[in-house]
Design an enzyme around this catalytic site. Sequence first.
Site, short mmCIF file in Angstrom:
data_model
loop_
_atom_site.label_atom_id
_atom_site.label_comp_id
_atom_site.label_asym_id
_atom_site.label_seq_id
_atom_site.Cartn_x
_atom_site.Cartn_y
_atom_site.Cartn_z
N LYS A 186 -3.83 4.44 -4.48
CA LYS A 186 -4.17 3.05 -4.56
C LYS A 186 -5.66 2.67 -4.22
O LYS A 186 -5.92 2.78 -2.84
CB LYS A 186 -3.07 2.19 -3.32
CG LYS A 186 -3.25 0.88 -3.42
CD LYS A 186 -2.12 0.40 -2.60
CE LYS A 186 -2.18 -1.44 -2.59
NZ LYS A 186 -1.16 -1.64 -1.69
N LYS B 274 -2.76 2.92 -8.95
CA LYS B 274 -2.85 1.65 -8.62
C LYS B 274 -4.48 1.24 -8.44
O LYS B 274 -4.86 1.76 -7.44
CB LYS B 274 -1.91 0.81 -7.78
CG LYS B 274 -1.93 -0.58 -7.76
CD LYS B 274 -0.83 -1.01 -6.61
CE LYS B 274 -1.08 -2.62 -6.51
NZ LYS B 274 -0.44 -3.23 -5.36
ZN LIG Z 1 0.28 -3.53 2.55
#
Ligand SMILES: [Zn+2]
Length: 337
Positions: free
Chosen positions: A210, A263
Amino acid sequence: MDLTHRPRRLRQDRVRGLVSETSLEPADLIAPVFVDATTDERRPIESMPGHDRVPIDGIVDRVEEVLETGVEAIMLFGIPASKDPEGSRAWAEDGVIQEALRRITSETDAYVITDVCLCEYTDHGHCGPLEEELRSEDVVDADGPACEPTMTVDNDATLEALEKIVTSHARAGADMVAPSGMMDGMVGAIRSALDEAGFEHVPIMSYAAKYESAFYGPFRDAADGAPSFGNRRHYQMDPANSREAMREVRLDDEQGADVMMVKPALPYLDIVSAVRREFDHPVAAYNVSGEYAMLHAAAEKGWLDLEAVGLESLLSIKRAGADLILTYFAEDVAKRL
Ligand SMILES: [Zn+2]
C-alpha cells in the site's frame, strides 16, 4: 508484397471474443460500502459520484443494491459515532462495523470483507496509537535535539488493537478481514488472534503493498480518515519503490496472508504484474477513489466517455494480473457485463 502475418485477421468482429485474452466478470469485483454511525439518512459523497455514506439502518438495502448488479462481495468501511486517541470504537461490540455486519450477514448472502484499520476511529486520523519518534539527531547532538521529536504510529501497540478488531469482526460475522494499516507484523498478529479465537477459517486479504498515494484524496471525504497532522509516509510505501513491494508481499506471505493486495491500482500496474509473477497467491488491486473521481470529473466536462474508460481501467488491472478488483465502478460495470 508478402504479408504472411496479418494480426488484423483475428480482430474481425466474429472472432474477437474467441481470442480475447482477458475477461471481466462481476464475480471478480468487490464493491466498497460506507456505513456511518453519525447519520440517520444517506449522505452522498461529493467527490465520489454515485456513492453514499449510509446509516446502519440502511446498510441492508445498500448491500442488496450491490448484489442486484451481480457483484457478490463488499468491502465494509465504518465511520464511528465517536473517536478517541486509541480508536477504541473500532473493536467495540456495538461498534458501527459490528452492528452492520450482524445485519448484513443475517439478512443477505453478501460475502463481507472488513477493512481493518484505526484511521477512521482515532481522533488524530493516523492508523494506530501514537508515540514520539526518537530520531538519531535527538540522541547524538550534545547541544540538544536538532529539532522537535515527531509523532509516529506505535507499531506494536497497534498490533494489539488490530487483534481485538479482527476477533470482534469475526464474531460479528465477517467472512474475510483486510488489514490496511501497513504495520510490520500485522498479518502474523491477526492470523494468531483469529486462530486462537476459533476463526481459523477466516481468510486475510492483506493490503500488502500500500503506497502513500495522493490518489486517496476523495476517500478521505468518504470516511473522515484524513490525518489531522503530518502524513502516512512513515508506514505506507514510497511510490518510488518496487523491490520493497516484493519484500512487503513476501513478509505477508510468510505470516499467512491469503490474498495479496496492491493499492492504488492504475499507477501501480507494474507492481500488480510483478506480484502476480512472483507469488502464487490471488492478487487483489484497489482501484482507489482518486482513480474513480478523476474519470468522473473528466466525463462531467465531456472530455471522456465514462462507461468506456471505467471498463477499460478495470480490464487493464485484470490484464496486469489482478484476480480481484476493489472498485467504486463495481456496480456500474457489473450491470453492463
Ligand atoms: Zn489506516
